[in-house]
Scaffold this active site. Structure first.
Site, PDB file in Angstrom:
ATOM      1  N   GLY A   1       0.726  -1.114   0.033  1.00  0.00           N
ATOM      2  CA  GLY A   1      -0.047  -0.007  -0.072  1.00  0.00           C
ATOM      3  C   GLY A   1       0.856   1.303   0.034  1.00  0.00           C
TER       4      GLY A   1
ATOM      5  N   GLU B   1       2.421  -8.170  -1.509  1.00  0.00           N
ATOM      6  CA  GLU B   1       1.333  -8.756  -0.990  1.00  0.00           C
ATOM      7  C   GLU B   1       1.161 -10.039  -1.274  1.00  0.00           C
ATOM      8  OE1 GLU B   1       1.367  -6.009  -2.871  1.00  0.00           O
ATOM      9  OE2 GLU B   1       0.081  -4.519  -2.038  1.00  0.00           O
TER      10      GLU B   1
HETATM   11  N1  CO8 Z   1       1.873  -3.591   8.896  1.00  0.00           N
HETATM   12  C1  CO8 Z   1       1.776  -3.373  10.091  1.00  0.00           C
HETATM   13  N2  CO8 Z   1       2.905  -3.215  10.990  1.00  0.00           N
HETATM   14  C2  CO8 Z   1       3.995  -3.242  10.050  1.00  0.00           C
HETATM   15  C3  CO8 Z   1       4.112  -3.210   8.734  1.00  0.00           C
HETATM   16  C4  CO8 Z   1       2.775  -3.351   7.869  1.00  0.00           C
HETATM   17  N3  CO8 Z   1       2.773  -3.536   6.708  1.00  0.00           N
HETATM   18  N4  CO8 Z   1       5.457  -3.057   8.355  1.00  0.00           N
HETATM   19  C5  CO8 Z   1       6.283  -2.958   9.458  1.00  0.00           C
HETATM   20  N5  CO8 Z   1       5.409  -3.128  10.474  1.00  0.00           N
HETATM   21  C6  CO8 Z   1       5.833  -3.173  12.020  1.00  0.00           C
HETATM   22  C7  CO8 Z   1       6.418  -4.206  12.508  1.00  0.00           C
HETATM   23  O1  CO8 Z   1       5.604  -5.040  12.756  1.00  0.00           O
HETATM   24  C8  CO8 Z   1       7.555  -3.792  13.601  1.00  0.00           C
HETATM   25  O2  CO8 Z   1       6.538  -3.702  14.708  1.00  0.00           O
HETATM   26  P1  CO8 Z   1       7.080  -4.166  16.140  1.00  0.00           P
HETATM   27  O3  CO8 Z   1       8.147  -3.392  16.470  1.00  0.00           O
HETATM   28  O4  CO8 Z   1       5.821  -3.957  16.936  1.00  0.00           O
HETATM   29  O5  CO8 Z   1       7.388  -5.525  15.881  1.00  0.00           O
HETATM   30  C9  CO8 Z   1       7.806  -2.191  13.020  1.00  0.00           C
HETATM   31  O6  CO8 Z   1       6.858  -2.020  12.210  1.00  0.00           O
HETATM   32  C10 CO8 Z   1       9.140  -2.396  12.508  1.00  0.00           C
HETATM   33  O7  CO8 Z   1       9.293  -3.246  11.399  1.00  0.00           O
HETATM   34  P2  CO8 Z   1      10.327  -4.333  11.097  1.00  0.00           P
HETATM   35  O8  CO8 Z   1      10.910  -4.829  12.683  1.00  0.00           O
HETATM   36  O9  CO8 Z   1       9.790  -5.541  10.412  1.00  0.00           O
HETATM   37  O10 CO8 Z   1      11.494  -3.438  10.611  1.00  0.00           O
HETATM   38  P3  CO8 Z   1      12.608  -4.134   9.713  1.00  0.00           P
HETATM   39  O11 CO8 Z   1      13.576  -3.085   9.449  1.00  0.00           O
HETATM   40  O12 CO8 Z   1      13.212  -5.610  10.340  1.00  0.00           O
HETATM   41  O13 CO8 Z   1      11.858  -4.710   8.398  1.00  0.00           O
HETATM   42  C11 CO8 Z   1      10.267  -4.364   6.694  1.00  0.00           C
HETATM   43  C12 CO8 Z   1      11.368  -3.609   7.445  1.00  0.00           C
HETATM   44  C13 CO8 Z   1      11.303  -5.191   5.321  1.00  0.00           C
HETATM   45  C14 CO8 Z   1       9.846  -3.322   5.649  1.00  0.00           C
HETATM   46  C15 CO8 Z   1       9.396  -5.322   7.006  1.00  0.00           C
HETATM   47  O14 CO8 Z   1       8.820  -4.507   8.215  1.00  0.00           O
HETATM   48  C16 CO8 Z   1       8.126  -5.871   6.424  1.00  0.00           C
HETATM   49  O15 CO8 Z   1       8.484  -6.823   5.555  1.00  0.00           O
HETATM   50  N6  CO8 Z   1       6.937  -5.042   6.612  1.00  0.00           N
HETATM   51  C17 CO8 Z   1       5.926  -5.815   5.560  1.00  0.00           C
HETATM   52  C18 CO8 Z   1       6.021  -5.337   4.190  1.00  0.00           C
HETATM   53  C19 CO8 Z   1       4.560  -5.638   3.556  1.00  0.00           C
HETATM   54  O16 CO8 Z   1       4.489  -6.909   2.980  1.00  0.00           O
HETATM   55  N7  CO8 Z   1       3.815  -4.752   2.973  1.00  0.00           N
HETATM   56  C20 CO8 Z   1       2.884  -5.241   2.187  1.00  0.00           C
HETATM   57  C21 CO8 Z   1       1.501  -5.160   3.171  1.00  0.00           C
HETATM   58  S1  CO8 Z   1       0.152  -5.840   2.471  1.00  0.00           S
HETATM   59  C22 CO8 Z   1      -0.544  -4.403   1.665  1.00  0.00           C
HETATM   60  O17 CO8 Z   1       0.119  -3.328   1.528  1.00  0.00           O
HETATM   61  C23 CO8 Z   1      -1.868  -4.559   0.722  1.00  0.00           C
HETATM   62  C24 CO8 Z   1      -2.236  -3.128   0.167  1.00  0.00           C
HETATM   63  C25 CO8 Z   1      -3.531  -3.605  -0.375  1.00  0.00           C
HETATM   64  C26 CO8 Z   1      -4.660  -4.176   0.713  1.00  0.00           C
HETATM   65  C27 CO8 Z   1      -6.118  -3.984   0.247  1.00  0.00           C
HETATM   66  C28 CO8 Z   1      -6.970  -4.939   1.161  1.00  0.00           C
HETATM   67  C29 CO8 Z   1      -8.414  -5.190   0.626  1.00  0.00           C
END
Ligand code: CO8
Length: 261
Positions: free
Chosen positions: A112, A135
């Site tokens: 997103g 995704e």
């Molecule tokens: N959602 C919720 N929380 C998140 C997200 C997310 N997308 N990304 C990061 N966070 C949170 C982590 O859970 C973490 O929280 P906590 O400290 O409580 O554990 C905090 O942010 C920091 O993140 P990381 O510890 O993971 O940080 P890193 O530096 O290790 O990693 C990354 C960074 C690689 C970006 C990793 O956080 C990651 O892979 N995030 C998810 C990326 C992803 O998959 N994005 C796509 C999401 S799906 C989407 O966008 C669909 C859109 C359309 C939806 C329509 C629905 C109908």
């Protein structure tokens, strides 16, 4: 002004006729939840109606523009709820703003977050930017226009590659494929984006709105109809005071004094 929002800040004092919106959920790498989308739409639609705003810059943090939709908010949802809530449909309103919107992207722009950047009219990337539509790794597909806008921005092969494998691309590939218009060193990201916004904001507001509307038409219609549309809007520009002023200023070898009317 920004105090009314929890998940974004709005700054009107960075440059003349420019508004800066900063995503501000650092604890979740600016993941887009319903509250953030609502606040962003509220702020942007308000700024869109402000006669003193000629361009809007949208940015995140050094680490993340936005790391996606909020996965934790979505994980327990079923189809009835996503359908009846029309999850993320509100974001479409950002694409319908008439004021030019510039994404200034550093760090992660995933899912997103990438889709939000692509909703903007101009995308400027820091050399730290990382783009992707991961995704597929979560068992779903892009839901805020990613499959459509990425394909239009970079073409079928690169869009399929990114969306089907979930791989990310760095700023240089984003520039090379046409997703980003400029790549700059990270410390130059905001100054560059604000300068671009100030330049646009200094031009005739009717002209910038017409230009944006005409370019967007290219993605909605045939070439013949698009050119016909452009010609009508071009001609309509001759009804503005700014057309008379802009052309008179050129002839008189002086800077124009646009009144945005
Ligand atoms: N959602 C919720 N929380 C998140 C997200 C997310 N997308 N990304 C990061 N966070 C949170 C982590 O859970 C973490 O929280 P906590 O400290 O409580 O554990 C905090 O942010 C920091 O993140 P990381 O510890 O993971 O940080 P890193 O530096 O290790 O990693 C990354 C960074 C690689 C970006 C990793 O956080 C990651 O892979 N995030 C998810 C990326 C992803 O998959 N994005 C796509 C999401 S799906 C989407 O966008 C669909 C859109 C359309 C939806 C329509 C629905 C109908």
């Amino acid at each position: 002004e920004s105090s009314q929002y929890q998940t974004i800040t709005v700054d009107r004092a960075t440059a003349p006729r420019v508004a800066l919106i900063t995503l501000n959920r650092p604890e979740a790498l600016n993941a887009l939840n319903a509250e953030l989308i609502s606040e962003l739409v509220d702020a942007a639609t308000t700024l869109d109606l402000d006669p003193d705003v000629g361009a809007i810059v949208l940015t995140g943090s050094d680490k993340a523009f936005a790391a996606g939709a909020d996965i934790k908010q979505m994980q327990d949802m079923g189809y009835p709820q996503t359908y009846t809530d029309n999850l993320f449909a509100e974001a479409d309103r950002l694409a319908n703003l008439r004021t030019p919107l510039i994404a200034a992207v550093a760090g992660y722009a995933l899912g997103g977050g990438c889709e939000l950047a692509m909703l903007c009219d101009i995308l400027i990337a820091a050399d730290t930017a990382v783009f992707g539509q991961p995704e597929i790794k979560l068992g779903v597909i892009p839901g805020i226009g990613g499959s459509q806008r990425l394909a239009r921005a970079v073409g079928k092969a690169v869009a399929m590659d990114l969306i089907l494998t979930g791989r990310t691309m760095k700023a240089d590939e984003a520039k090379q494929t046409g997703l980003a218009s400029r790549v700059v060193p990270a410390d130059q990201l905001l100054p560059t984006a604000l300068e671009v916004a100030q330049t646009i904001g200094g031009y005739s507001k009717p002209a910038t709105w017409m230009a944006k509307e005409a370019v967007n038409r290219a993605f909605e219609t045939s070439l013949t109809e698009g050119i016909r549309f452009e010609r009508r809007v071009f001609q309509a520009g001759f009804a503005t005071a700014d057309q008379s002023e802009g052309m008179a200023a050129f002839a008189e070898k002086r800077p124009p004094n646009f009144t945005h009317s």
